[in-house]
Design a protein around this motif. Structure first.
Motif, PDB file in Angstrom:
ATOM      1  N   UNK A 307      12.674   3.698  21.735  1.00 54.48           N
ATOM      2  CA  UNK A 307      13.392   4.833  21.174  1.00 54.48           C
ATOM      3  C   UNK A 307      14.533   4.428  20.270  1.00 54.48           C
ATOM      4  N   UNK A 308      15.307   3.424  20.699  1.00 53.68           N
ATOM      5  CA  UNK A 308      16.467   2.998  19.916  1.00 53.68           C
ATOM      6  C   UNK A 308      16.054   2.201  18.674  1.00 53.68           C
ATOM      7  N   UNK A 309      15.089   1.310  18.845  1.00 55.95           N
ATOM      8  CA  UNK A 309      14.669   0.472  17.722  1.00 55.95           C
ATOM      9  C   UNK A 309      13.887   1.263  16.683  1.00 55.95           C
ATOM     10  N   UNK A 310      13.150   2.266  17.135  1.00 52.69           N
ATOM     11  CA  UNK A 310      12.350   3.057  16.203  1.00 52.69           C
ATOM     12  C   UNK A 310      13.239   3.759  15.182  1.00 52.69           C
ATOM     13  N   UNK A 311      14.418   4.181  15.615  1.00 56.95           N
ATOM     14  CA  UNK A 311      15.346   4.834  14.689  1.00 56.95           C
ATOM     15  C   UNK A 311      15.689   3.908  13.531  1.00 56.95           C
ATOM     16  N   UNK A 312      15.963   2.640  13.832  1.00 52.41           N
ATOM     17  CA  UNK A 312      16.331   1.686  12.789  1.00 52.41           C
ATOM     18  C   UNK A 312      15.160   1.405  11.853  1.00 52.41           C
ATOM     19  N   UNK A 313      13.950   1.345  12.413  1.00 50.56           N
ATOM     20  CA  UNK A 313      12.768   1.088  11.588  1.00 50.56           C
ATOM     21  C   UNK A 313      12.449   2.300  10.723  1.00 50.56           C
ATOM     22  N   UNK A 314      12.572   3.494  11.280  1.00 47.82           N
ATOM     23  CA  UNK A 314      12.305   4.698  10.494  1.00 47.82           C
ATOM     24  C   UNK A 314      13.283   4.836   9.339  1.00 47.82           C
ATOM     25  N   UNK A 315      14.536   4.425   9.547  1.00 45.40           N
ATOM     26  CA  UNK A 315      15.499   4.428   8.448  1.00 45.40           C
ATOM     27  C   UNK A 315      15.105   3.427   7.366  1.00 45.40           C
ATOM     28  N   UNK A 316      14.390   2.374   7.764  1.00 47.06           N
ATOM     29  CA  UNK A 316      13.919   1.399   6.789  1.00 47.06           C
ATOM     30  C   UNK A 316      12.877   2.019   5.868  1.00 47.06           C
ATOM     31  N   UNK A 317      11.950   2.792   6.433  1.00 49.29           N
ATOM     32  CA  UNK A 317      10.837   3.314   5.633  1.00 49.29           C
ATOM     33  C   UNK A 317      11.116   4.699   5.057  1.00 49.29           C
ATOM     34  N   UNK A 318      12.183   5.363   5.498  1.00 47.95           N
ATOM     35  CA  UNK A 318      12.501   6.701   5.008  1.00 47.95           C
ATOM     36  C   UNK A 318      13.979   6.761   4.597  1.00 47.95           C
ATOM     37  N   UNK A 319      14.264   6.612   3.301  1.00 47.54           N
ATOM     38  CA  UNK A 319      15.665   6.592   2.842  1.00 47.54           C
ATOM     39  C   UNK A 319      16.443   7.864   3.180  1.00 47.54           C
ATOM     40  N   UNK A 320      15.775   8.998   3.345  1.00 44.83           N
ATOM     41  CA  UNK A 320      16.488  10.245   3.627  1.00 44.83           C
ATOM     42  C   UNK A 320      17.182  10.221   4.985  1.00 44.83           C
ATOM     43  N   UNK A 321      16.800   9.285   5.854  1.00 43.96           N
ATOM     44  CA  UNK A 321      17.407   9.187   7.183  1.00 43.96           C
ATOM     45  C   UNK A 321      18.671   8.331   7.190  1.00 43.96           C
ATOM     46  N   UNK A 322      19.001   7.729   6.052  1.00 46.46           N
ATOM     47  CA  UNK A 322      20.177   6.842   5.985  1.00 46.46           C
ATOM     48  C   UNK A 322      21.429   7.665   5.683  1.00 46.46           C
ATOM     49  N   UNK A 323      21.913   8.322   6.713  1.00 43.53           N
ATOM     50  CA  UNK A 323      23.135   9.118   6.601  1.00 43.53           C
ATOM     51  C   UNK A 323      24.208   8.398   7.407  1.00 43.53           C
ATOM     52  N   UNK A 324      25.218   7.862   6.720  1.00 41.56           N
ATOM     53  CA  UNK A 324      26.173   6.984   7.377  1.00 41.56           C
ATOM     54  C   UNK A 324      27.444   7.750   7.719  1.00 41.56           C
ATOM     55  N   UNK A 325      27.721   7.854   9.016  1.00 40.98           N
ATOM     56  CA  UNK A 325      28.967   8.451   9.482  1.00 40.98           C
ATOM     57  C   UNK A 325      29.661   7.456  10.383  1.00 40.98           C
ATOM     58  N   UNK A 326      30.937   7.585  10.512  1.00 40.00           N
ATOM     59  CA  UNK A 326      31.669   6.646  11.363  1.00 40.00           C
ATOM     60  C   UNK A 326      31.321   6.894  12.822  1.00 40.00           C
ATOM     61  N   UNK A 327      31.246   5.824  13.652  1.00 40.92           N
ATOM     62  CA  UNK A 327      30.903   5.983  15.072  1.00 40.92           C
ATOM     63  C   UNK A 327      31.972   6.756  15.828  1.00 40.92           C
TER      64      UNK A 327
END
Length: 327
Positions: A307-327
């Motif tokens: 579940x956690x790693x899939x998020x990082x991989x999906x952001x790799x293949x889908x640029x629309x998921x790269x929304x950067x907010x501060x933690x």
């Protein structure tokens, strides 16, 4: 380690393999560094990003991944309900092994607000602690999507990291000092010797290579028609259209069969002819066939890691998921 010999009776073997692929609703994916006999029987060949996308999109229920472990794990992350097999117990990766989950946890503790960009050549456990993955082809794009004021922890390849930092000019990159032992051995001295021997040859360089030095960058800036920094798929695309007669290739030698097939007119020559990854050559013909029917080679991952790693991989293949907010 020497390259595994191809089947003694290729036609009979390929017929058996295709029958088994059809029977088990499978697909065979092969990385460009795999030996020629495996790429010949594969359904799809390509680099990490392309194969990750194919693994996600295929309707096959079994994915046979001919490559190394982190690649098969990535396919499993994108297709958690499919059966993914790696036809070799020990197809590891020296680059992936250069950073552990514990290493990354300690590094993140030193930079708690940083965005972690993990090269896809990492274990699923490391991806699970990362914000986004990248490949050699899209690493500059991924890094460029991150605001300049944000710190970046780029891992694990030091040569790719330095290349990306130069290309993007991102001012806040920290780079892990890992390396692929095969690419690292494609050194500045080896490159210099080859280029002195063949001064008119053009050059294709994978950015993991140890020869990616300031001297090479200066050459690339002054002779843009002769020097290219490329991923493996990009090298094949470049091979198809090049008008050069002689091309020096700085990467793992398994790709030479693809380049020569793409353009038989051109003489493609390895900068280091001994740059052969032993882990990419672990698969035997018998094991490849057996992997379709046996559970021995199946990739299994912890559900939380998936579940956690899939998020990082999906952001790799889908640029629309790269929304950067501060933690």
């Amino acid at each position: 380690m020497s390259i595994i010999a191809p089947p003694q009776n290729p036609l009979a073997y390929e017929r058996q393999l295709r029958e088994a692929v059809h029977q088990h609703h499978a697909i065979i994916l092969a990385h460009n560094y795999q030996p020629a006999w495996i790429k010949r029987v594969a359904d799809i060949t390509g680099d990490s990003l392309y194969l990750s996308q194919q693994a996600r999109d295929t309707d096959a229920t079994t994915i046979v991944f001919c490559g190394v472990r982190f690649m098969a794990e990535t396919a499993k992350l994108l297709s958690p309900h499919k059966r993914v097999v790696l036809p070799a117990d020990d197809a590891e990766c020296s680059l992936a092994d250069s950073i552990t989950a514990a290493d990354l946890l300690a590094w993140r503790a030193q930079h708690p607000e940083a965005i972690v960009v993990a090269y896809v050549n990492t274990s699923a456990a490391v991806k699970a602690l990362s914000d986004v993955c990248c490949t050699s082809s899209n690493a500059p794009e991924v890094v460029s999507s991150i605001p300049a004021e944000r710190e970046i922890l780029f891992l694990p390849d030091q040569f790719l990291g330095a290349h990306v930092q130069r290309v993007t000019g991102h001012p806040n990159m920290h780079i892990w000092m890992g390396e692929c032992h095969v690419h690292a051995d494609i050194s500045p001295d080896r490159l210099r010797a080859k280029m002195n021997e063949y001064p008119s040859a053009s050059l294709m360089v994978h950015p993991e290579c140890g020869c990616t030095t300031s001297t090479l960058y200066e050459l690339a800036d002054s002779a843009q028609d002769r020097v290219r920094f490329l991923s493996t798929n990009q090298m094949i695309a470049e091979a198809r259209k090049t008008t050069q007669d002689h091309v020096l290739v700085a990467t793992e030698v398994g790709i030479l069969s693809d380049l020569r097939a793409a353009n038989p007119r051109v003489h493609f020559e390895a900068v280091n002819p001994r740059a052969e990854c032993p882990y990419m050559n672990r698969i035997t013909p018998e094991r490849l066939l057996e992997s379709l029917t046996s559970t021995r080679d199946e990739i299994s991952l912890d559900e939380t890691v998936v579940g956690q790693a899939r998020r990082a991989v999906e952001r790799m293949v889908d640029p629309s998921l790269r929304i950067w907010t501060r933690p």
